[in-house]
Design an enzyme around this catalytic site. Structure first.
Site, PDB file in Angstrom:
ATOM      1  N   GLY A 242       9.435  -2.724  -4.299  1.00  0.00           N
ATOM      2  CA  GLY A 242      10.837  -3.041  -4.562  1.00  0.00           C
ATOM      3  C   GLY A 242      11.064  -4.516  -4.843  1.00  0.00           C
TER       4      GLY A 242
ATOM      5  N   ARG B 160     -12.160   7.379   2.279  1.00  0.00           N
ATOM      6  CA  ARG B 160     -11.502   7.670   3.557  1.00  0.00           C
ATOM      7  C   ARG B 160     -11.525   9.147   3.927  1.00  0.00           C
ATOM      8  NH1 ARG B 160      -6.346   3.570   2.885  1.00  0.00           N
ATOM      9  NH2 ARG B 160      -7.631   1.720   3.112  1.00  0.00           N
TER      10      ARG B 160
ATOM     11  N   HIS C  72      -6.570   8.109   7.689  1.00  0.00           N
ATOM     12  CA  HIS C  72      -7.442   6.936   7.643  1.00  0.00           C
ATOM     13  C   HIS C  72      -8.489   7.042   8.752  1.00  0.00           C
ATOM     14  CE1 HIS C  72      -8.823   2.864   7.473  1.00  0.00           C
ATOM     15  NE2 HIS C  72      -7.983   2.578   6.495  1.00  0.00           N
TER      16      HIS C  72
ATOM     17  N   GLY D  89      14.850  -0.641  -1.464  1.00  0.00           N
ATOM     18  CA  GLY D  89      13.517  -0.963  -0.955  1.00  0.00           C
ATOM     19  C   GLY D  89      13.107  -2.366  -1.350  1.00  0.00           C
TER      20      GLY D  89
ATOM     21  N   GLY E 235       9.916  -3.627  -0.119  1.00  0.00           N
ATOM     22  CA  GLY E 235       8.489  -3.808   0.111  1.00  0.00           C
ATOM     23  C   GLY E 235       7.880  -4.380  -1.157  1.00  0.00           C
TER      24      GLY E 235
END
Ligand code: FAD
Length: 657
Positions: free
Chosen positions: A65, A350, A286, A60, A62
């Protein structure tokens, strides 16, 4: 007896086996504000010369990561990194829009580490671990400094200080942002840091490589089986520790705001190898997404929560009122969030905003096609602040909305509706972020994290970067101090078994040669998940879903059509493997939801509500993390409970009124 009659006659317990309780043993037993410092002090260190002898695999790239890879590389470990995109900086984190929280108190509006901790525990509906959340709030202030040092272009106010805005569930302004592209800018910062390590030779990057299996040797995570997505080659890679930073699994619902590639395969394969999966049924819905527009849609688009700073949410008072929204006078509008929750208004968390939108639509007052939408209106903000100011703050989001809907949100209110967005569930980790498999660490959205039953806006980026830049680099050394571990090679029986399992599964998927596309199965699974394991759940619905998911899974394995072959770029094959794992995950999510007979966070159990229809938590029975252990192929999963203790924040029914 039909399958569904059979399930109706079974008690929820017959879907799982009760296991022993578990606990986190890593958070030191000292006052909460000293725990992280104490843990860092007690964790063993690895001297710089020895770090060069230790290998770490990170799956990962992102925010979670990349930040971990850059930091561990800089520390001197040998890092090997994988992602399935063609570049590390195409990870889903790039989509994050609205911002990242930090308790800097630049606005001098009463913020503090303690308040961020408190808001997060309360926002998560008292289903998160206090020690972890406190540390997250503590580390939040360091993240901003780190990112500014990297050159992340956060918005600034006129005096030059970094600007802040508000997100749901809080009454202070603590969200740092870079217009509506915060994730992209943060990821570029982390990516640059990784690139520097690649150039320095401490990080080796493999793009377009998908992890399909975890290798466990003598009870420790020692490597991964990877498919080269261009050539189809099956490779094995070994290390002293493995980190999964593979993101969330919201795409089990088919329609979600997640990037199309997001999936559960890495964490699911680890679950099947012994890592506990925690709170799988906790999904975040959401409230502000562009409504579904047709049956053939495959992706939903988020309109950032930051829009709720200035936009006002409303529906017509009467369901019969079909006038153009601009023709509906104030007295005929219901600004329902401001009416029901006057203290927080449009900035309720949310879960509350999503359920309220669903309620007004269920009452027949929804707007747009199918009545599944509510207005998010900027007319007041444009009058108060000017169009130019609104454009400066939210311009890219407005143009995205206009491109997708063909409507101009400066002129007509936006239409929005709740959609699947984030998964709070994930692999169970202790305070060190280590899973129940020694040597397997999990960071970012992939772990069950710090958000309990509901994540507050702008706190996912905070958590991913906290994990990667600050937490993991200070805890993984305690484990690696015992390394290097004995060499493993491709002939080890555990490695042969893992690689063979991957090949056999690919062969099986390619040989079904059925009549239905992977997507048609995924769409049907997603619909079941949304209808029965989405915002509202009931005993009856969940049982129905379980029956149908099991039938559908069988149909998938006997009738799916996967064209092409393994030895080429084959997206149908990639998707088929991911959807096969989604079926198993979907089943576990429904079982988890069935067992949790309480409403908490965004998860409304119809059997558990207050007389005025609000969600009713049951702390006596359910103040625990559910950590699921794989029970074996076609066997029941085992439920371990981690009791949640609240020493610092008093557990009470949430109120945002
Ligand atoms: C539209 C949108 C807007 C958002 N806005 C915000 C916001 O404003 N603020 C906020 O705090 N949060 C926001 N979020 C949530 C936030 O973006 C995510 O939770 C966060 O970015 C996840 O980061 P991550 O590093 O954990 O995972 P990701 O960014 O999803 O990265 C996962 C990585 O794992 C790799 N990977 C996955 N599986 C495999 C495999 N099997 N083999 C190899 N590699 C694999 C992928 O290639 C990728 O590199 C938003 C989410 C969405 C959908």
């Amino acid at each position: 007896m039909t399958n569904s009659e059979l399930f109706d006659s079974l008690d929820a317990n017959s879907f799982y086996i009760d296991g022993a309780d578990i606990a986190d043993t890593k958070a030191p037993q000292v006052p909460i504000e000293r725990r992280w410092e104490e843990r860092r002090f007690r964790a063993r260190l690895v001297n710089p010369a020895n770090r060069r002898k230790l290998d770490v695999i990170i799956v990962g790239t992102g925010l979670a990561g990349s930040s971990a890879a850059a930091t561990l590389g800089e520390a001197g470990y040998n890092v090997t990194c994988f992602c399935y995109q063609d570049s590390p900086r195409r990870a889903h984190s790039i989509a994050a829009q609205g911002g990242i929280n930090a308790a800097k108190n630049y606005r001098n509006d009463g913020d503090s580490i303690y308040r961020l901790f408190y808001d997060t525990v309360k926002g998560g509906d008292f289903r998160a671990r206090e020690s972890n959340v406190y540390r997250l709030a503590e580390v939040s202030v360091e993240i901003i400094d780190q990112c500014v040092a990297q050159g992340v272009p956060f918005a600034r106010e006129y005096g030059g200080l970094l600007d802040n805005r508000s997100f749901g569930g809080v009454q202070v302004s603590r969200t740092f942002y870079a217009r509506g592209q915060t994730g992209q800018q943060l990821l570029i910062g982390a990516y640059q840091a990784v690139e520097r390590q690649i150039a320095a030779g401490t990080v080796e990057m493999h793009t377009r490589h998908e992890m399909l299996e975890l290798i466990v040797v003598d009870g420790r995570a020692r490597g991964v089986v990877i498919r080269d997505m261009v050539t189809g080659a099956i490779e094995t890679h070994f290390a002293d520790a493995v980190v999964l930073a593979t993101g969330g699994y919201g795409n089990v619902f088919f329609l979600s705001t997640n990037a199309m590639g997001c999936n559960v395969t890495a964490t699911w394969r680890a679950y099947r190898k012994g890592a506990y999966f925690a709170n799988p049924c906790y999904t975040q819905i959401h409230p502000t997404c562009i409504p579904v527009s047709g049956d053939y849609q495959s992706k939903l688009t988020l309109m950032s929560e930051s829009l709720r700073n200035d936009g006002r949410i409303w529906v017509p008072k009467s369901g019969e009122d079909k006038r153009d929204p601009r023709q509906i006078p104030e007295e005929d509008r219901d600004y329902y969030l401001e009416r029901i929750y006057p203290s927080f208004g449009n900035l309720v968390p949310r879960d509350i905003a999503s359920r309220a939108a669903k309620n007004v639509c269920d009452e027949g007052r929804g707007v747009g096609p199918g009545g599944l939408g509510v207005y998010l209106d900027f007319a007041d903000a444009i009058e108060r602040l000017s169009r130019q100011t609104v454009e400066a703050k939210y311009g890219n989001l407005f143009s995205m909305y206009a491109q997708i809907t063909g409507e101009d949100p400066y002129e007509v209110p936006m239409r929005i509706y709740p959609a699947v967005h984030y998964t709070m569930g994930g692999l169970w980790v202790d305070y060190d972020l280590q899973s129940s498999i020694p040597g397997l660490y999990v960071t970012g959205e992939a772990n069950f994290s710090d958000h309990g039953a509901n994540r507050l806006g702008a706190s996912a980026l905070m958590q991913g970067l906290a994990d990667g830049y600050f937490v993991l680099p200070n805890t993984i050394n305690d484990y690696l101090a015992d390394g290097p571990f004995p060499d493993v090679d491709a002939s080890h029986p555990a490695v042969v078994e893992a690689a063979e399992a991957v090949r056999a599964r690919i062969d099986r998927l390619l040989s079904v040669d059925g009549s239905r596309t992977v997507d048609s199965f995924h769409r049907e699974l997603g619909r079941l998940m949304w209808d029965y394991c989405g915002m509202e759940r009931s005993e009856e619905g969940l049982r129905k879903a379980l029956t149908r998911i099991r039938e559908l899974k069988k149909e998938f394995w006997s009738d799916v059509r996967v064209l092409g072959m393994n030895e080429e770029l084959n997206q149908a094959l990639e998707r088929a493997g991911r959807v096969a794992d989604f079926f198993e995950l979907g089943e576990l999510m429904c079982i988890d939801a069935l067992v949790r007979r309480e409403s908490c966070g965004g998860h409304f159990r119809v059997e558990s509500q207050t007389p005025d229809g609000e969600a009713l938590r049951d702390d006596e029975e359910f103040a625990y993390v559910s950590a699921w252990e794989f029970g074996g192929e076609d066997k029941r999963p085992i439920l371990h409970k981690e009791p949640l203790l609240y020493e610092y924040v008093e557990m009470k029914q949430r109120s945002y009124k």
